[in-house]
Write a protein that holds these residues in place. Structure first.
Motif, PDB file in Angstrom:
ATOM      1  N   ASP A 100     -18.713 -31.836 -30.763  1.00  0.00           N
ATOM      2  CA  ASP A 100     -18.640 -30.686 -29.855  1.00  0.00           C
ATOM      3  C   ASP A 100     -18.390 -29.386 -30.605  1.00  0.00           C
ATOM      4  O   ASP A 100     -18.988 -28.344 -30.307  1.00  0.00           O
ATOM      5  CB  ASP A 100     -17.534 -30.904 -28.822  1.00  0.00           C
ATOM      6  CG  ASP A 100     -17.912 -31.909 -27.742  1.00  0.00           C
ATOM      7  OD1 ASP A 100     -19.015 -32.481 -27.837  1.00  0.00           O
ATOM      8  OD2 ASP A 100     -17.102 -32.126 -26.816  1.00  0.00           O
ATOM      9  N   VAL A 101     -17.490 -29.419 -31.598  1.00  0.00           N
ATOM     10  CA  VAL A 101     -17.161 -28.198 -32.329  1.00  0.00           C
ATOM     11  C   VAL A 101     -18.341 -27.765 -33.194  1.00  0.00           C
ATOM     12  O   VAL A 101     -18.670 -26.575 -33.267  1.00  0.00           O
ATOM     13  CB  VAL A 101     -15.898 -28.393 -33.187  1.00  0.00           C
ATOM     14  CG1 VAL A 101     -15.633 -27.153 -34.041  1.00  0.00           C
ATOM     15  CG2 VAL A 101     -14.696 -28.667 -32.291  1.00  0.00           C
ATOM     16  N   THR A 102     -19.003 -28.710 -33.827  1.00  0.00           N
ATOM     17  CA  THR A 102     -20.163 -28.369 -34.648  1.00  0.00           C
ATOM     18  C   THR A 102     -21.247 -27.697 -33.815  1.00  0.00           C
ATOM     19  O   THR A 102     -21.850 -26.697 -34.233  1.00  0.00           O
ATOM     20  CB  THR A 102     -20.728 -29.636 -35.321  1.00  0.00           C
ATOM     21  OG1 THR A 102     -19.723 -30.211 -36.161  1.00  0.00           O
ATOM     22  CG2 THR A 102     -21.953 -29.306 -36.155  1.00  0.00           C
ATOM     23  N   ALA A 103     -21.493 -28.213 -32.606  1.00  0.00           N
ATOM     24  CA  ALA A 103     -22.496 -27.600 -31.721  1.00  0.00           C
ATOM     25  C   ALA A 103     -22.083 -26.195 -31.307  1.00  0.00           C
ATOM     26  O   ALA A 103     -22.905 -25.270 -31.275  1.00  0.00           O
ATOM     27  CB  ALA A 103     -22.712 -28.481 -30.494  1.00  0.00           C
ATOM     28  N   ALA A 104     -20.790 -26.008 -31.001  1.00  0.00           N
ATOM     29  CA  ALA A 104     -20.322 -24.696 -30.543  1.00  0.00           C
ATOM     30  C   ALA A 104     -20.300 -23.672 -31.665  1.00  0.00           C
ATOM     31  O   ALA A 104     -20.404 -22.463 -31.420  1.00  0.00           O
ATOM     32  CB  ALA A 104     -18.924 -24.832 -29.945  1.00  0.00           C
TER      33      ALA A 104
END
Length: 325
Positions: A100-104
């Protein structure tokens, strides 16, 4: 653009969130109140953000100023309290945090703390969760009851539309960034893709903190969550409705529209929208309702429609003012 395909079963499972999600609202507000227009509309909250800056700094650094945020920071669980929501965030598996953090962070400047967060460093997650708790207590908690009332009012207005025009009317009138072309709901959001809801339905969340574009959260075997922007409360948060008795009768936004229509000057649909802090379409809707009730009169002046309060409207706003005859 996110395209959500709704089956007949999905259409029977459209509902509104019955309450605000404390942790999810922290995430939205932490982005929205960094936008000048939202900060100007909610000055009391913006002032608390400024005065609480040191404790809130990790949240502001780790979250992009706008756009996509990690989905796990809006957990399905933890609606009852901020503590429950933060506990659900802390329990997120490391693999989910990394994804999730990588996508954001796709378009976010790299820093040491952000790199560690994207690697699911538990110390960084703990720092973020602590800052989220501080944000709720310092910025949102003093006006949580007011924000809850505004949410209920927005849901009530949507329920009225549903009673008059059904699911089609509700989906078609949510926001300019949401288009209903049965059986597909097109949402102009930060992600792109197509999702078939598979009979799990749709949860709609009106929020003054949604940002300039709606947001979509989709999870397997769950209803899709669509958070869409609505105008901030017309009365600044923290102000009791007792100071504006009309708010209890009409609702804060419609009351503010009527109050502005009683003031000196030339009031068009657009100028009232700017003064109250709502969209032109919302201003037109409120003025039509007030006109139907005999509280506002309207006439065309050149290329614009000009509005003013009637004698009855002025008496409601200023009942103690002496008027001739």
């Amino acid at each position: 653009m996110m395209r959500l395909w709704l089956s007949s079963a999905d259409l029977t499972r459209i509902r509104f969130a019955d309450r605000l999600h404390p942790a999810g609202t922290v995430l939205l507000a932490s982005q929205a109140l960094r936008q000048p227009s939202v900060a100007a509309a909610l000055p009391a909250l913006a002032r608390r953000v400024a005065t609480g800056a040191p404790a809130l700094r990790p949240l502001h650094h780790l979250m992009p100023a706008q756009g996509m945020a990690p989905d796990f920071l809006t957990p399905w669980e933890g609606v009852a309290s901020i503590e429950d929501g933060l506990a659900a965030i802390r329990s997120t598996p490391a693999g989910r945090v990394r994804a999730d953090v990588t996508a954001a962070y796709a378009h976010t400047k790299v820093s040491a703390a952000r790199r560690r967060f994207a690697a699911a460093d538990p110390l960084v997650l703990d720092t973020l969760v602590t800052a989220m708790g501080a944000y709720f207590r310092q910025v949102l908690a003093p006006d949580w009851a007011e924000l809850t009332r505004a949410h209920r009012q927005a849901v009530g207005e949507a329920a009225s539309r549903y009673a008059l025009s059904g699911a089609d009317g509700v989906l078609a009138g949510l926001h300019q960034g949401i288009r209903w072309r049965a059986p597909m709901l097109e949402v102009d959001t930060w992600q792109a893709g197509e999702v078939r809801l598979g009979g799990h339905g749709l949860i709609l969340v009106p929020s003054p903190f949604a940002g300039p574009r709606p947001r979509v959260l989709v999870a397997p075997d769950r209803p899709a969550l669509v958070v869409y922007p609505v105008e901030p409360p017309a009365v600044p948060a923290g102000r009791r409705t007792a100071s504006d008795p009309l708010a209890g009768l009409f609702g804060r936004t419609r009351s503010a529209v009527l109050i502005h229509a009683t003031r000196p000057g030339r009031h068009t649909t657009s100028t009232i929208a700017r003064q109250v802090g709502i969209s032109v379409s919302s201003s037109s809707e409120h003025l039509s309702a007030l006109r139907a009730a005999g509280l506002v009169s309207s006439h065309r002046d050149g290329g614009a429609i000009v509005h003013g309060a009637t004698a009855l409207g002025r008496d409601l706003v200023n009942p103690d003012e002496d008027r001739p005859g």
